[in-house]
Motif scaffolding. Structure first.
Motif, PDB file in Angstrom:
ATOM      1  N   GLU A 656       0.851  -1.194   0.000  1.00 18.27           N
ATOM      2  CA  GLU A 656       0.000   0.000   0.000  1.00 18.27           C
ATOM      3  C   GLU A 656       0.885   1.242   0.000  1.00 18.27           C
ATOM      4  O   GLU A 656       2.000   1.235   0.554  1.00 18.27           O
ATOM      5  N   GLN A 657       0.390   2.309  -0.626  1.00 14.41           N
ATOM      6  CA  GLN A 657       1.113   3.581  -0.646  1.00 14.41           C
ATOM      7  C   GLN A 657       0.691   4.420   0.553  1.00 14.41           C
ATOM      8  O   GLN A 657      -0.439   4.901   0.613  1.00 14.41           O
ATOM      9  N   THR A 658       1.597   4.574   1.532  1.00 13.43           N
ATOM     10  CA  THR A 658       1.357   5.403   2.709  1.00 13.43           C
ATOM     11  C   THR A 658       2.573   6.305   2.919  1.00 13.43           C
ATOM     12  O   THR A 658       3.600   6.181   2.231  1.00 13.43           O
ATOM     13  N   VAL A 659       2.468   7.213   3.878  1.00 18.19           N
ATOM     14  CA  VAL A 659       3.576   8.144   4.138  1.00 18.19           C
ATOM     15  C   VAL A 659       4.798   7.413   4.669  1.00 18.19           C
ATOM     16  O   VAL A 659       5.930   7.905   4.558  1.00 18.19           O
ATOM     17  N   ASN A 660       4.609   6.242   5.249  1.00 21.48           N
ATOM     18  CA  ASN A 660       5.717   5.480   5.832  1.00 21.48           C
ATOM     19  C   ASN A 660       6.123   4.280   4.988  1.00 21.48           C
ATOM     20  O   ASN A 660       6.860   3.411   5.460  1.00 21.48           O
ATOM     21  N   SER A 661       5.619   4.202   3.765  1.00 23.28           N
ATOM     22  CA  SER A 661       5.914   3.035   2.931  1.00 23.28           C
ATOM     23  C   SER A 661       7.390   2.967   2.579  1.00 23.28           C
ATOM     24  O   SER A 661       8.046   3.988   2.325  1.00 23.28           O
ATOM     25  N   GLN A 662       7.931   1.751   2.546  1.00 23.49           N
ATOM     26  CA  GLN A 662       9.302   1.512   2.108  1.00 23.49           C
ATOM     27  C   GLN A 662       9.292   0.964   0.687  1.00 23.49           C
ATOM     28  O   GLN A 662       8.324   0.345   0.246  1.00 23.49           O
ATOM     29  N   SER A 663      10.368   1.178  -0.014  1.00 22.49           N
ATOM     30  CA  SER A 663      10.489   0.645  -1.370  1.00 22.49           C
ATOM     31  C   SER A 663      10.576  -0.874  -1.306  1.00 22.49           C
ATOM     32  O   SER A 663      11.270  -1.445  -0.457  1.00 22.49           O
ATOM     33  N   LEU A 664       9.854  -1.519  -2.198  1.00 26.01           N
ATOM     34  CA  LEU A 664       9.865  -2.979  -2.241  1.00 26.01           C
ATOM     35  C   LEU A 664      11.280  -3.517  -2.413  1.00 26.01           C
ATOM     36  O   LEU A 664      11.646  -4.539  -1.818  1.00 26.01           O
ATOM     37  N   TYR A 665      12.111  -2.804  -3.215  1.00 23.82           N
ATOM     38  CA  TYR A 665      13.428  -3.328  -3.556  1.00 23.82           C
ATOM     39  C   TYR A 665      14.485  -2.999  -2.496  1.00 23.82           C
ATOM     40  O   TYR A 665      15.615  -3.466  -2.580  1.00 23.82           O
ATOM     41  N   GLU A 666      14.112  -2.197  -1.497  1.00 23.87           N
ATOM     42  CA  GLU A 666      15.019  -1.906  -0.395  1.00 23.87           C
ATOM     43  C   GLU A 666      14.654  -2.676   0.874  1.00 23.87           C
ATOM     44  O   GLU A 666      15.488  -2.837   1.767  1.00 23.87           O
ATOM     45  N   TYR A 667      13.424  -3.145   0.933  1.00 25.25           N
ATOM     46  CA  TYR A 667      12.960  -3.814   2.151  1.00 25.25           C
ATOM     47  C   TYR A 667      13.462  -5.252   2.195  1.00 25.25           C
ATOM     48  O   TYR A 667      13.447  -5.975   1.191  1.00 25.25           O
ATOM     49  N   GLN A 668      13.919  -5.673   3.365  1.00 25.87           N
ATOM     50  CA  GLN A 668      14.385  -7.042   3.572  1.00 25.87           C
ATOM     51  C   GLN A 668      13.273  -7.855   4.243  1.00 25.87           C
ATOM     52  O   GLN A 668      12.961  -7.666   5.408  1.00 25.87           O
ATOM     53  N   PHE A 669      12.630  -8.750   3.488  1.00 27.16           N
ATOM     54  CA  PHE A 669      11.523  -9.546   4.017  1.00 27.16           C
ATOM     55  C   PHE A 669      12.017 -10.510   5.101  1.00 27.16           C
ATOM     56  O   PHE A 669      12.998 -11.243   4.883  1.00 27.16           O
ATOM     57  N   PRO A 670      11.353 -10.558   6.265  1.00 24.68           N
ATOM     58  CA  PRO A 670      11.636 -11.649   7.221  1.00 24.68           C
ATOM     59  C   PRO A 670      11.161 -12.976   6.631  1.00 24.68           C
ATOM     60  O   PRO A 670      10.294 -13.004   5.744  1.00 24.68           O
ATOM     61  N   GLU A 671      11.724 -14.062   7.124  1.00 20.39           N
ATOM     62  CA  GLU A 671      11.321 -15.349   6.568  1.00 20.39           C
ATOM     63  C   GLU A 671       9.846 -15.637   6.835  1.00 20.39           C
ATOM     64  O   GLU A 671       9.134 -16.114   5.950  1.00 20.39           O
ATOM     65  N   LYS A 672       9.368 -15.348   8.046  1.00 21.48           N
ATOM     66  CA  LYS A 672       7.943 -15.561   8.366  1.00 21.48           C
ATOM     67  C   LYS A 672       7.190 -14.278   8.043  1.00 21.48           C
ATOM     68  O   LYS A 672       6.963 -13.417   8.894  1.00 21.48           O
ATOM     69  N   THR A 673       6.814 -14.143   6.782  1.00 13.96           N
ATOM     70  CA  THR A 673       6.136 -12.940   6.292  1.00 13.96           C
ATOM     71  C   THR A 673       4.714 -13.275   5.882  1.00 13.96           C
ATOM     72  O   THR A 673       4.453 -14.302   5.241  1.00 13.96           O
TER      73      THR A 673
END
Length: 729
Positions: A656-673
């Protein structure tokens, strides 16, 4: 005195006054004094004390004239005392019809304003029903009470338990008076077909109640406290009124009997004439009401003596049988006709022959029904000459159907022919019937398709049940619904009929338990109506209802992936869960399912598993749903589900696009996501966004500021898989 009343009577209100206190002059003088204003005593205490006195028949020179004013002024907590006092006033001989009408009308107006979600609603309902019970047979108030009953029926569609409280008060009065007002006959009819369909969560609650009730100590506690488990609320209404109708039928006027029959038929006709979509037919509310109406008519065939109402039932059921194509409803119609034909064989057997002769004019289901009826008639004929005459005639009408162009008709005709041949053998009628000419039908090639279907059909209860031997409340209300694949919450247990009849001392001519156990070993019906309107053949018993193994209630329905041992080792699964419950379009869900399976998603969550039968979904998923674990979590359950998953250590990531959104390509997904996707138009609701741990968005360079939800989900799943599936290695 007021202190004594409030201290000693409020805690034990339902206990009658001690004779010593009841006759004290002090209390009879106290009642008029309580009508006067007294600034030292609260209004609530005055009202409570006054109506405690009235409710316990404390004699007074003049009863309060402002009882209706007090009714409207009282708070909800004081209303039960006033309603009980009104019941005493209504039972007093000196109360005029005009005052009685005003009291009931005012009480109804006040009661209807009470919210059923408040704690005081049920005490008020109980006291009010007890108050009006003495007037239930009073013709001067029958119309206003009928209107209120209709209102309560509508309310009971959303609030379970209302009708149980109402009937507990009025049915004993009807039984004691041995009569019922004609204006109240609609109540009986509505209760006979009473019951709603409920959501999965409510059914799981009832399932838990039934499991708990299996404990003997719990059953003893329930019996001692007279507590009725909620899963029995609606079914108890039907149990009670079915027994009441059987008990009261001989006491009703012929006009009333005809009126009840016509109302039941009209209820059935109203629904039968509607166009029913196949996927919503079986176990829908409309289907259940029609099934209940036919159950009631079947029971009535055993106690109706007059030929006129029997002819009304016969004509309508014939009309229904010709039109109806739903197997479980058709079976009850067949049973009714078998019983009615046996009561007037001279005329109605000729009707049977006529319908078989003109089989080409009717739809397949109707023809199969008439063939099935003909197979049961031999058990009703006790005279040897009547048996011979019937078999010789029916062979002539069945034999042309053995070469009918329709496979189902041929199957039913062959099965009936085999059953008739077995009857001939068991009664030694070979020489008096054309047995030799037809016995070849018992020697079909066992490997042929027709022989296999005949064997399957004869093993089912359709051909095993006996219209006389199996005529019992257990068969009609428990065994047949179960064998007809109706939902478990439609069954009425035979023990409930015994319990209710003993409690209210009702008698009836129908046996409660079935004397035979043959039906208990029969297979269920061979039909199952699918979403596409097709009929599957095979064992269709619901595993949940047929299994004797203890199982835990699963709050979210799950469709497991296929367990292919050859592929199990090559399938890689991650810890990623994709939640798509907010997505509406089948194509997006189908595409996500395919993407999730390709990238090794652990589980996909959708709003309804019915979507797995949709053709558009299937075209996009390309069988991916068979290899991916899919769980149903409806949108209204989503908030609780997310909280549960957080408690299990999952990080909720919303796209979702919010004021606190992070870029998909910069975010490190935890294994249990847990990846939460939004609706195509509305996105993710604010109350759900408050629960998420992280929001990510996909960087965009174009003018259009949004992507298709399937594409967005696929990009996120791919980015997660790039890290945890180790494709590069």
């Amino acid at each position: 005195s007021i202190d004594w009343l409030l201290t000693n009577r409020l805690s034990d209100f339902n206990t009658e006054w001690n004779t010593t206190y009841r006759n004290l002059p002090l209390f009879s003088k106290l009642l008029p004094l309580l009508d006067q204003q007294n600034s030292n005593i609260s209004h609530a205490d005055v009202l409570t004390a006054k109506y405690l006195l009235i409710a316990n028949n404390i004699p007074s020179i003049e009863l309060s004239n402002n009882i209706i004013d007090d009714l409207f002024k009282a708070s909800p907590k004081e209303l039960p005392y006033i309603f009980r006092a009104i019941g005493v006033v209504l039972r007093q001989v000196q109360t005029t019809n005009e005052d009685r009408y005003k009291l009931i009308e005012s009480s109804i107006n006040v009661f209807n304003e009470i919210d059923h979600r408040t704690p005081v609603y049920w005490p008020c309902l109980t006291m009010f029903c007890q108050a009006i019970s003495s007037s239930i047979t009073d013709i001067t108030v029958s119309n206003i009470l009928s209107e209120w009953f209709t209102h309560m029926f509508e309310r009971s569609k959303h609030v379970s338990g209302i009708m149980n409280v109402l009937l507990e008060s009025i049915v004993p009065i009807w039984l004691h008076e041995r009569r019922i007002q004609s204006s109240h006959l609609s109540i009986v009819v509505e209760c006979v077909i009473f019951g709603q369909t409920y959501q999965k969560d409510k059914k799981q609650q009832w399932q838990a109640e039934q499991l708990v009730e299996q404990d003997e100590s719990v059953r003893l506690l329930i019996a001692q406290t007279h507590i009725t488990p909620e899963y029995r609320y609606d079914r108890n209404v039907r149990t009670l009124m079915q027994l009441f109708l059987l008990h009261m039928w001989p006491l009703l006027h012929s006009v009333q009997q005809n009126e009840i029959i016509m109302q039941i038929i009209e209820k059935h006709r109203l629904l039968a004439s509607k166009e029913r979509r196949p996927r919503f037919c079986t176990n829908s509310l409309e289907h259940r009401i029609m099934f209940r109406a036919l159950q009631c008519l079947l029971c009535l065939t055993s106690i109706i003596q007059d030929s006129s109402p029997l002819q009304i039932i016969y004509d309508y059921v014939v009309e229904t049988l010709i039109r109806e194509n739903e197997p479980s409803l058709r079976l009850l119609s067949e049973w009714i006709l078998v019983r009615l034909i046996s009561q007037d064989r001279t005329t109605r057997l000729n009707d049977l022959y006529g319908y078989l002769q003109d089989a080409h004019r009717y739809r397949t289901g109707a023809v199969c029904a008439w063939i099935s009826i003909s197979s049961h008639m031999t058990n009703l004929l006790t005279d040897r000459m009547d048996q011979i005459e019937y078999i010789n005639k029916i062979f002539g009408y069945i034999s042309p159907l053995l070469i009918h162009s329709n496979f189902h008709i041929r199957t039913f005709a062959c099965s009936t022919m085999v059953k008739l041949l077995e009857f001939i053998e068991s009664h030694n009628l070979e020489n008096e019937t054309p047995y030799e000419a037809y016995r070849c039908f018992k020697q079909n090639d066992e490997k042929s398709e027709l022989a296999r279907y005949i064997t399957k059909l004869q093993s089912l209860f359709l051909y095993q049940f006996d219209s006389i031997r199996d005529f019992s409340l257990e068969t009609i209300f428990y065994t047949l619904p179960k064998l007809s694949l109706l939902a478990e919450d439609e069954y009425l247990w035979p023990e409930w009929f015994i319990e209710t009849s003993q409690k209210l001392h009702m008698t009836f001519s129908i046996s409660v338990h079935n004397i035979s156990t043959i039906l208990q070993s029969c297979q269920a019906g061979i039909w199952r109506l699918t979403a596409a309107g097709k009929s599957d053949i095979g064992p269709n018993q619901d595993e949940e209802s047929s299994s004797t193994i203890q199982h835990k209630a699963n709050p979210y329905p799950v469709v497991e992936s296929l367990d292919d041992t050859e592929l199990r080792g090559s399938i890689k699964r991650t810890q990623l869960i994709v939640v798509a419950s907010l997505i509406d379009k089948q194509t997006n869900l189908g595409g996500l399912c395919r993407t999730g399976e390709v990238f090794g998603v652990k589980e996909m969550v959708i709003g309804s598993i019915r979507i797995l039968e949709d053709q558009q979904f299937l075209n996009l998923s390309m069988t991916a749903h068979k290899w991916l674990r899919i769980k149903q979590v409806q949108e209204r359950e989503l908030k609780d589900y997310l909280i549960d998953m957080q408690a299990q250590g999952y990080t909720i990531v919303a796209v979702e696009q919010t004021v606190n959104s992070q870029s998909l390509y910069e975010y490190q997904f935890p294994e249990k996501t847990l990846l939460l996707l939004g609706n195509e138009r509305e996105g993710i609701r604010a109350d759900l966004l408050s629960l998420v741990d992280v929001t990510v968005e996909i960087p965009q360079a174009g003018v259009i500021r949004s992507l298709n939800v399937h594409v967005s989900g696929a990009l996120c799943v791919s980015e997660y898989a790039r890290k945890y599936l180790n494709f590069m290695k």
